[in-house]
Write an enzyme that holds these catalytic residues in place. Structure first.
Site, mmCIF file in Angstrom:
data_model
loop_
_atom_site.group_PDB
_atom_site.id
_atom_site.type_symbol
_atom_site.label_atom_id
_atom_site.label_comp_id
_atom_site.label_asym_id
_atom_site.label_seq_id
_atom_site.Cartn_x
_atom_site.Cartn_y
_atom_site.Cartn_z
ATOM 1 N N LYS A 120 0.807 -1.219 0.000
ATOM 2 C CA LYS A 120 0.000 0.000 0.000
ATOM 3 C C LYS A 120 0.836 1.263 0.000
ATOM 4 C CE LYS A 120 -2.267 -0.894 3.823
ATOM 5 N NZ LYS A 120 -1.691 -2.213 4.152
ATOM 6 N N ASN A 143 -2.982 5.979 5.852
ATOM 7 C CA ASN A 143 -2.162 5.061 6.635
ATOM 8 C C ASN A 143 -0.679 5.230 6.353
ATOM 9 O OD1 ASN A 143 -2.394 2.834 8.568
ATOM 10 N ND2 ASN A 143 -1.515 1.566 6.947
ATOM 11 N N HIS A 190 -3.847 -9.172 10.419
ATOM 12 C CA HIS A 190 -4.668 -8.557 11.458
ATOM 13 C C HIS A 190 -5.773 -9.490 11.965
ATOM 14 C CE1 HIS A 190 -2.629 -4.804 10.817
ATOM 15 N NE2 HIS A 190 -3.031 -4.736 9.561
#
Length: 460
Positions: A120, A143, A190
């Protein structure tokens, strides 16, 4: 837009996003309270600025009445939506949104949003550089380290906001609506927060939940879960692939990055693959995704090629640190899950001294087996996850338990031979021993620099 003047708004969690959201809300005329489980002492840097703005601070835990007395609750990405106080507030009808959702309701211009388990940050930074090279008014946040709320005042109707968005940010969105959405990949990550892989994947899919036929979704054709997600998109889908031709979208063909604008249309050459300056096949995928998104934003191919060729690796993402006595050191502290670590290992032919460990995220380490056997000389474990890593990987590669990053760097440096690589690619988050992955990466680089000094003294 939301009417905020005079509204009672609670911000839960005082990380970068929470602090930025609280200040923005106050400047919009809201009556703002912030709540954090950390002690007042640990928030000593943040509290004075908040109090100066007339923002109330609740530290050392969450009070249920505090949550119930609000008109709106804004939750920071680091705070799970299943936190007990949030669940009870939701049950009595309190609206709960995240910082990304709050910001998106006020941002002007168009949004290019990028998500995925890995890649990302690199893809977001690269896409931002490409749009800037084309002369577009471009802002980059999310982020990647800058709260999206911080872009609002700078945004205009002709702005492109290029956002890195995580599952934590996306799960609390409602109206978030990117003109171009990108899903790079979806692999287990996660699980300690989302519980199951499917929950995690569905959070990622929220990137296109509000898109329509006037928007575009860019999807990895080589990733099984992203390919499956694409069928649920209401927006036209464009593909990218490092393995085969796609239509429409970006792919490799005969040593070139190429782009096809419409289904079975003509192919446009963008740049030679060997001109991509980033290390690793995974970065070819990142470039393909950025190329596809940039062409959808009407950036000319020659502008894209020039921007890619000038682009340098983002800090903490397979970042070359130093070469000491023929041994190369690489910092991939951002490799916080198993798939990211696999991509980092695959970027090297072999002779790797691999530092693994940190805070475990619930995913198995067994998928690393083939790469460890083929390319890794020794694994050096650190942090809270060390025991589990050692248990799952025992017998696959030599393992040395080091407990701390300092011990691991010292041991790896002593064992590595000229032509070999010391690689920090932990496959874990950093929160057991460090504030974040950036701190872990910076300390790794400091430790490598100390090794250089030590080697010089030793040789002297």
């Amino acid at each position: 837009m939301m009417e905020l003047k005079g509204k009672k708004v609670l911000v839960v969690g005082l990380g970068k996003s929470g602090l930025a959201a609280a200040l923005f809300l106050r400047h919009q005329g809201a009556q703002v309270t912030v709540s954090d489980i950390r002690s007042a002492e640990s928030l000593a840097k943040e509290i004075p600025a908040l109090l100066d703005e007339g923002i109330m601070v609740e530290a050392g835990g969450h009070g249920l009445l505090t949550f119930r007395r609000q008109d709106v609750i804004v939750v920071s990405p680091g705070v799970p939506l299943e936190t007990a106080e949030l669940v009870q507030a939701r049950n009595v009808g309190r609206p709960i949104i995240g910082e990304l959702e709050l910001a998106a309701r006020f941002l002007k211009g168009k949004i290019l949003a990028i998500t995925g388990s890995n890649g990302k940050t690199t893809t977001t930074a690269l896409a931002g550089e490409i749009l800037k090279a084309a002369g577009y008014r471009t802002l980059v946040a999310g982020n990647i380290g800058v709260p999206v709320v911080g872009l609002i005042e700078q945004s205009t109707e002709d702005t492109w906001s290029v956002l890195e968005v995580s599952s934590f940010q996306l799960e609390s969105t409602e109206q978030f609506h990117p003109a171009i959405g990108v899903i790079l990949n979806i692999t287990p990550d996660h699980l300690d927060r989302h519980g199951t892989f499917e929950n995690y994947a569905m959070a990622k899919e929220r990137i296109f939940a509000r898109q329509d036929e006037n928007d575009s979704l860019v999807v990895n054709a080589d990733d099984e879960r992203t390919e499956a997600a694409a069928v649920r998109s209401q927006a036209p889908v464009y593909w990218f692939s490092a393995k085969h031709s796609v239509s429409p979208g970006a792919f490799q063909e005969r040593g070139w990055v190429v782009y096809r604008a419409v289904h079975q249309g003509s192919i446009e050459r963008v740049m030679p693959v060997n001109k991509i300056p980033l290390k690793g096949q995974h970065n070819v995928e990142n470039v393909l995704a950025a190329v596809c998104a940039a062409r959808l934003a009407r950036v000319p191919a020659e502008t894209i090629a020039g921007a890619v060729e000038k682009f340098q690796a983002v800090e903490h993402r397979l970042e070359f640190v130093a070469a000491i006595n023929g041994v190369e050191y690489y910092n991939d502290s951002k490799a916080t899950n198993v798939d990211a670590t696999a991509k980092a290992i695959a970027a090297f032919a072999g002779g790797i001294h691999l530092i693994l460990g940190g805070k475990d995220k619930g995913a198995p380490y067994a998928p690393l087996e083939r790469l460890l056997r083929e390319r890794v000389r020794t694994v050096y474990t650190i942090g809270a996850a060390a025991g589990r890593i050692e248990s799952e990987l025992r017998g696959i590669a030599p393992i040395q338990s080091c407990e701390t990053l300092a011990n691991a760097v010292k041991a790896a440096a002593a064992a590595a031979r000229p032509g070999e690589v010391v690689l920090l690619a932990p496959a874990c988050s950093s929160f057991d021993q460090f504030e974040n992955y950036e701190e872990r990466g910076r300390i790794f680089k400091q430790l490598v620099a100390e090794q250089r000094d030590w080697k010089v003294k030793e040789n002297a």
